[in-house]
Design a protein around this motif. Structure first.
Motif, PDB file in Angstrom:
ATOM      1  N   ASP A  46      99.216   1.343  62.414  1.00 41.45           N
ATOM      2  CA  ASP A  46      99.919   2.625  62.358  1.00 41.45           C
ATOM      3  C   ASP A  46      99.296   3.690  63.244  1.00 41.45           C
ATOM      4  OD1 ASP A  46     101.581   1.424  60.517  1.00 41.45           O
ATOM      5  OD2 ASP A  46     100.666   2.374  58.775  1.00 41.45           O
ATOM      6  N   HIS A  47      97.970   3.858  63.190  1.00 37.31           N
ATOM      7  CA  HIS A  47      97.338   4.937  63.960  1.00 37.31           C
ATOM      8  C   HIS A  47      97.492   4.719  65.464  1.00 37.31           C
ATOM      9  CE1 HIS A  47      94.106   1.967  64.206  1.00 37.31           C
ATOM     10  NE2 HIS A  47      93.652   2.652  65.238  1.00 37.31           N
ATOM     11  N   GLN A  48      97.420   3.462  65.911  1.00 42.90           N
ATOM     12  CA  GLN A  48      97.580   3.188  67.344  1.00 42.90           C
ATOM     13  C   GLN A  48      99.044   3.292  67.754  1.00 42.90           C
ATOM     14  OE1 GLN A  48      96.684   3.258  70.623  1.00 42.90           O
ATOM     15  NE2 GLN A  48      94.894   2.003  70.186  1.00 42.90           N
ATOM     16  N   ARG A  49      99.952   2.826  66.900  1.00 46.19           N
ATOM     17  CA  ARG A  49     101.381   2.928  67.203  1.00 46.19           C
ATOM     18  C   ARG A  49     101.789   4.388  67.397  1.00 46.19           C
ATOM     19  NH1 ARG A  49     103.896   1.833  62.646  1.00 46.19           N
ATOM     20  NH2 ARG A  49     103.028  -0.252  62.660  1.00 46.19           N
ATOM     21  N   ALA A  50     101.197   5.280  66.612  1.00 47.78           N
ATOM     22  CA  ALA A  50     101.561   6.697  66.674  1.00 47.78           C
ATOM     23  C   ALA A  50     101.261   7.325  68.028  1.00 47.78           C
ATOM     24  CB  ALA A  50     100.835   7.463  65.566  1.00 47.78           C
ATOM     25  N   ILE A  51     100.303   6.763  68.767  1.00 45.40           N
ATOM     26  CA  ILE A  51      99.960   7.355  70.062  1.00 45.40           C
ATOM     27  C   ILE A  51     100.401   6.497  71.246  1.00 45.40           C
ATOM     28  CG2 ILE A  51      97.996   8.626  69.102  1.00 45.40           C
ATOM     29  CD1 ILE A  51      96.172   6.505  70.544  1.00 45.40           C
ATOM     30  N   THR A  52     101.041   5.358  70.978  1.00 46.51           N
ATOM     31  CA  THR A  52     101.374   4.418  72.049  1.00 46.51           C
ATOM     32  C   THR A  52     102.785   4.621  72.562  1.00 46.51           C
ATOM     33  OG1 THR A  52      99.791   2.805  71.187  1.00 46.51           O
ATOM     34  CG2 THR A  52     101.491   1.968  72.675  1.00 46.51           C
ATOM     35  N   ASP A 100      95.810  11.210  79.789  1.00 49.39           N
ATOM     36  CA  ASP A 100      94.990  12.417  79.647  1.00 49.39           C
ATOM     37  C   ASP A 100      95.365  13.205  78.391  1.00 49.39           C
ATOM     38  OD1 ASP A 100      93.733  11.732  82.001  1.00 49.39           O
ATOM     39  OD2 ASP A 100      94.842  13.170  83.233  1.00 49.39           O
ATOM     40  N   GLY A 101      96.620  13.076  77.955  1.00 48.76           N
ATOM     41  CA  GLY A 101      97.077  13.751  76.745  1.00 48.76           C
ATOM     42  C   GLY A 101      96.749  12.989  75.467  1.00 48.76           C
TER      43      GLY A 101
END
Length: 195
Positions: A46-52, A100-101
């Motif tokens: 979940d945590h990685q999906r949220a930023i991918t 970068d974001g």
């Protein structure tokens, strides 16, 4: 909910958080289906999906209102110019800005979907990403059976068991030439196809 549905449809299992780098990452994968990026995205914790965010061709994903909505509102895709690349529409800039974001990216170094299921030669984009942000981990990601789940030209997925396999990240080595790096990255991906 969407990630769960995609996992149910494709049969992929979640990747364990401890098997992934922390923070922005570039997942680079073989490409044979429109579902490729969605299946990788759904397999992430979940945590990685949220930023991918998937990197996808603007020419395809902006063609209809539904595709545009999916790309922008659901997957938050980084849409890049593939047809008329100019200095002002340089695909690399959008990807570097996303990294970068704090975003992770899903990229397909072959540039287009494979019709024969083989991993073809990589285009230079992965090298330029690695050179532009050498500290970002590049994770080889192998998709298996997706070319049969939703083949090119088809619109209805056939439920099958697909898999997502990842291995240790790679980085551009000091002084490594573009052809050598791209060959090494491709070999890392091919090594997963034989597991």
């Amino acid at each position: 909910v969407l990630a769960g549905f995609i996992r149910l449809l494709s049969g992929v299992r979640r990747i364990r958080a401890e098997d992934l780098p922390v923070g922005p990452t570039v997942f680079f994968a073989n490409h044979s289906s429109h579902l490729d990026f969605a299946v990788i995205w759904a397999a992430l914790p979940d945590h990685q999906r949220a930023i991918t965010r998937p990197v996808a061709g603007r020419d395809y994903w902006e063609k209809t209102a539904l595709r545009r909505w999916l790309a922008q509102k659901v997957f938050h895709a980084v849409l890049i110019e593939r047809q008329k690349v100019t200095v002002a529409a340089n695909p690399l800039e959008a990807m570097l800005t996303a990294l970068d974001g704090g975003s992770s990216l899903i990229v397909f170094p072959e540039g287009t979907r494979s019709l024969d299921g083989l991993v073809h030669e990589f285009k230079a984009g992965l090298y330029h990403l690695a050179r532009g942000r050498p500290a970002i981990p590049l994770v080889p990601t192998c998709l298996d059976n997706l070319n049969r789940l939703l083949p090119k030209g088809e619109f209805i997925a056939v439920p099958l068991i697909a898999s997502v396999k990842m291995t240790a990240p790679i980085h551009l080595e000091a002084g490594e030439a573009k052809p050598a790096f791209l060959a090494r990255a491709r070999e890392a991906l091919l090594g997963l196809t034989n597991r």
